[in-house]
Write a protein that holds these residues in place. Structure first.
Motif, PDB file in Angstrom:
ATOM      1  N   TYR A 131       0.856  -1.182   0.000  1.00 38.95           N
ATOM      2  CA  TYR A 131       0.000   0.000   0.000  1.00 38.95           C
ATOM      3  C   TYR A 131       0.894   1.235   0.000  1.00 38.95           C
ATOM      4  CZ  TYR A 131       0.885   0.141   5.067  1.00 38.95           C
ATOM      5  OH  TYR A 131       1.490   0.187   6.307  1.00 38.95           O
ATOM      6  N   LEU A 133       1.419   5.615   1.199  1.00 35.79           N
ATOM      7  CA  LEU A 133       1.095   6.652   2.174  1.00 35.79           C
ATOM      8  C   LEU A 133       1.460   8.022   1.613  1.00 35.79           C
ATOM      9  CD1 LEU A 133       2.536   5.108   5.476  1.00 35.79           C
ATOM     10  CD2 LEU A 133       0.115   5.275   4.842  1.00 35.79           C
ATOM     11  N   ARG A 140      -3.579   6.872   3.851  1.00 31.76           N
ATOM     12  CA  ARG A 140      -3.281   5.616   3.153  1.00 31.76           C
ATOM     13  C   ARG A 140      -3.973   5.591   1.796  1.00 31.76           C
ATOM     14  NH1 ARG A 140      -3.096  -0.611   5.178  1.00 31.76           N
ATOM     15  NH2 ARG A 140      -3.670  -1.612   3.213  1.00 31.76           N
TER      16      ARG A 140
END
Length: 253
Positions: A131, A133, A140
């Motif tokens: 993922y 950031l 996120r």
């Protein structure tokens, strides 16, 4: 002591685990290679194909941000298809049995979490590549969203909320180590009586200091890695064999 063969290694490791009260696994890229994820440093590794992009370069240049994301999207087939291997499953078994309270990892592939270890008990020293950031507000973003925006806009997107740069949730060269994770790793290291360094070259500091900290604090130290490491001399047991083959004996349903 260097184990002479796989059967001996299994027996000696099993005896150490059985006697230990708190086992602390510390994992590097070697535990994930059987899952189809290449490591970084060995011949054919990711860094032999492309020099890593430093954190300062990422911040300073749109072109470098674009290149960083192009590389990440190119690796998606490997990371996206990867499933926990025998080593991951073995450590998850020790975790479920209450032998190992957590895992410290240098890996960014999320495979310990996928093996059944609770996310809060996976201490990621180098972050997570599954993922992204925002570097400014910490919002996120999922990789699918980033890729869709990249294709639509023709460049790496910035955060719609604050305008900050969006980066995979990994720690790049030149980027500060995560303070909370480093403190937790130190506390876990000082608590264990058996430290298992698995699949790590033990050359990346400060993470490589944890095995020595454990040893100085009275813990037994096992190093399981295909290649010799600079810390082999400090270990109670050194195993230079296939990680999955050695650890699969600990896998339980």
């Amino acid at each position: 002591m260097i184990a002479s063969d796989v059967d001996t290694a299994r027996d000696q490791l099993a005896a150490l685990v059985a006697r230990a009260s708190v086992v602390l696994p510390f994992t590097g890229a070697g535990i994930s290679t059987e899952c189809g994820i290449p490591d970084f440093r060995s011949p054919g590794g990711l860094w032999t194909k492309n020099a890593p992009i430093g954190f300062d370069e990422f911040l300073a240049s749109q072109a470098m941000r674009d290149e960083a994301w192009r590389r990440r999207f190119a690796m998606q087939s490997e990371f996206g298809a990867a499933r926990p291997g025998r080593g991951h499953r073995a450590l998850a078994s020790l975790y479920r049995q209450g032998k190992a309270p957590a895992v410290i990892t240098q890996n960014i592939d999320n495979l310990h979490q996928a093996s059944g270890i609770e996310p809060e008990d996976v201490v990621e020293l180098h972050g997570n590549t599954t993922y992204a950031l925002c570097l400014s507000c910490a919002r996120r973003y999922e990789l699918v969203w980033v890729q869709e925006r990249f294709v639509a806009e023709g460049h790496a997107p910035d955060c719609p909320d604050c305008g900050g740069h969006i980066k995979t949730a990994t720690i790049s060269f030149g980027q500060a180590m995560p303070e909370v994770e480093m403190r937790r790793a130190e506390a876990l290291t000082l608590r264990c009586d058996l430290f298992l360094a698995i699949g790590s070259s033990l050359v990346v500091w400060p993470a490589a200091g944890f095995p020595l900290l454990a040893k100085r604090n009275g813990a037994r130290l096992v190093i399981l890695n295909r290649e010799p490491t600079e810390l082999d001399h400090a270990a109670d047991l050194v195993v230079r064999a296939d990680i999955g083959t050695v650890l699969e004996t600990f896998v339980s349903s």
